[in-house]
Design a protein around this motif. Sequence first.
Motif, mmCIF file in Angstrom:
data_model
loop_
_atom_site.group_PDB
_atom_site.id
_atom_site.type_symbol
_atom_site.label_atom_id
_atom_site.label_comp_id
_atom_site.label_asym_id
_atom_site.label_seq_id
_atom_site.Cartn_x
_atom_site.Cartn_y
_atom_site.Cartn_z
ATOM 1 N N LEU A 89 -1.199 0.927 5.211
ATOM 2 C CA LEU A 89 -1.431 0.260 3.917
ATOM 3 C C LEU A 89 -0.693 0.932 2.773
ATOM 4 O O LEU A 89 -0.337 0.277 1.782
ATOM 5 N N THR A 90 -0.444 2.257 2.866
ATOM 6 C CA THR A 90 0.248 2.961 1.777
ATOM 7 C C THR A 90 1.758 2.788 1.848
ATOM 8 O O THR A 90 2.470 3.091 0.883
ATOM 9 N N ALA B 243 -5.490 -2.879 1.599
ATOM 10 C CA ALA B 243 -5.124 -2.671 0.195
ATOM 11 C C ALA B 243 -5.561 -3.853 -0.669
ATOM 12 O O ALA B 243 -5.710 -3.740 -1.876
ATOM 13 N N VAL C 204 -10.641 1.925 3.804
ATOM 14 C CA VAL C 204 -9.507 2.735 4.244
ATOM 15 C C VAL C 204 -9.970 3.797 5.240
ATOM 16 O O VAL C 204 -11.016 4.423 5.059
ATOM 17 N N ARG D 149 -4.870 -3.527 -5.924
ATOM 18 C CA ARG D 149 -4.087 -3.102 -4.773
ATOM 19 C C ARG D 149 -3.411 -1.739 -4.981
ATOM 20 O O ARG D 149 -3.477 -0.855 -4.125
ATOM 21 N N GLU D 150 -2.776 -1.591 -6.131
ATOM 22 C CA GLU D 150 -2.059 -0.343 -6.395
ATOM 23 C C GLU D 150 -3.021 0.831 -6.529
ATOM 24 O O GLU D 150 -2.745 1.940 -6.052
ATOM 25 N N ILE E 240 -5.948 1.195 -5.104
ATOM 26 C CA ILE E 240 -6.456 1.535 -3.764
ATOM 27 C C ILE E 240 -5.438 2.382 -3.004
ATOM 28 O O ILE E 240 -5.774 3.371 -2.354
ATOM 29 N N ARG E 241 -4.172 2.024 -3.096
ATOM 30 C CA ARG E 241 -3.129 2.785 -2.406
ATOM 31 C C ARG E 241 -2.995 4.188 -2.996
ATOM 32 O O ARG E 241 -2.849 5.178 -2.275
ATOM 33 N N SER F 221 -5.944 6.325 -2.006
ATOM 34 C CA SER F 221 -5.825 6.701 -0.599
ATOM 35 C C SER F 221 -4.932 7.929 -0.455
ATOM 36 O O SER F 221 -5.291 8.897 0.239
#
Length: 413
Positions: free
Chosen positions: A281-282, A357, A370, A392-393, A395-396, A399
Amino acid sequence: MHAEIIAVGTEILLGQIVNTNSAFLADKLADLGVNVFYQTVVGDNEARMLETIEIASKRNDLVILSGGLGPTEDDLTKQMVAKFLNEKLVENKDAMLKIENHFAQTGRKMTENNRLQALYIEGSVPIKNHAGMAVGDFYKGAACDFLLLPGPPNELKTMFNKEVEELLKQTYNLNSHLESKVLRFFGIGESKLVTELEDIIEAQTNPTIAPYAKTNEVTLRITASATEGKSAEKLIGEMETSVLNRVGNYFYGYGDDNSLQNVVVTELIKNDLSISAAESLTAGLFQSTLAEVAGVSKVYPGGFVTYANAVKSDVLGIPTETIKKYGVVSESIAKQMAVQTQDKMKTDVAISFTGVAGPDELEGQKAGTVWIGLAFKDNPVVAKQFHFAGNRETIRQRSVLSGLKWIFDEINE
């Protein structure tokens, strides 16, 4: 001792320039042990300037004005301060000679308004401008003192460093020593940090502690005042111990300009530990973040971005049947991604990221779910599940930072 900083200039109010002078002065005054409780910005308007000067003079020992000492019609600072003090403006001969020499050397005709830059308030101490032509001004008043400094940052900083700092020390017998230390925390919000330290914050005198919320982290500045540097360091050390006894699990480093990735790379190099990663996802964000740190090549040979399930199988060698059985957003896949990466890259540490994400769900899992896997040296591989909120950003990013903090904790266990 209390001081107020007044930045003069309509261009500051309009956002046309950034007021860096006030930040510089506040930092310098703090080092001298001078309290700055107010910072003001006022435009080039006579009535509002006089009002601002009057208010500041009633609540401070020293009022510092920056800007408005030039030759143009809207440069009104020394005129307004002189009017407030009911004093005349007089010419400084040395400053006037410098201005005349400047125009003679450049072959330009000096206009009459340039003489304004050599004026200072009668009864005050003129301050030499090493980087420009407008003379500075220090006036000792009955109830409040005034310090007038030029607006161009280079002129102001040079004048303060070469002339004003020592002037203030001698005038006000400023022999106290102020030191600060910044502690950085990840995984705890500002409100939670304040709650954990509530009684310490309420009882603070010297040293003081001040929390600041940053993007994805919190910093805590401990500031102590003493007559000797070692005494201030001792006070800070005692407060730091008290703080870390409460919230040490979230601590990762020191300094205003530090970062979690910088600290982790430094720890990896210091402990001679190599690292690799496999990211779903990253999509390479973890490895890109590592690469921001100079010298990372000493410990980071490379890694994998395995966004699609087929790539997880083809590149990492995870059986398709395993992915179908457990789902890509799972403890099992996170562990296998880490183990396979460690084996293929022959590194001491391997970390993996797999999850959702967003914004849509995946395999029935909500966005923000995650799994991070960690293969650390010869220890059994471990995976942890996280639930992050945000877009989305965010969450990444969370992470990646959570993975970095986990590695930091493992190294320092």
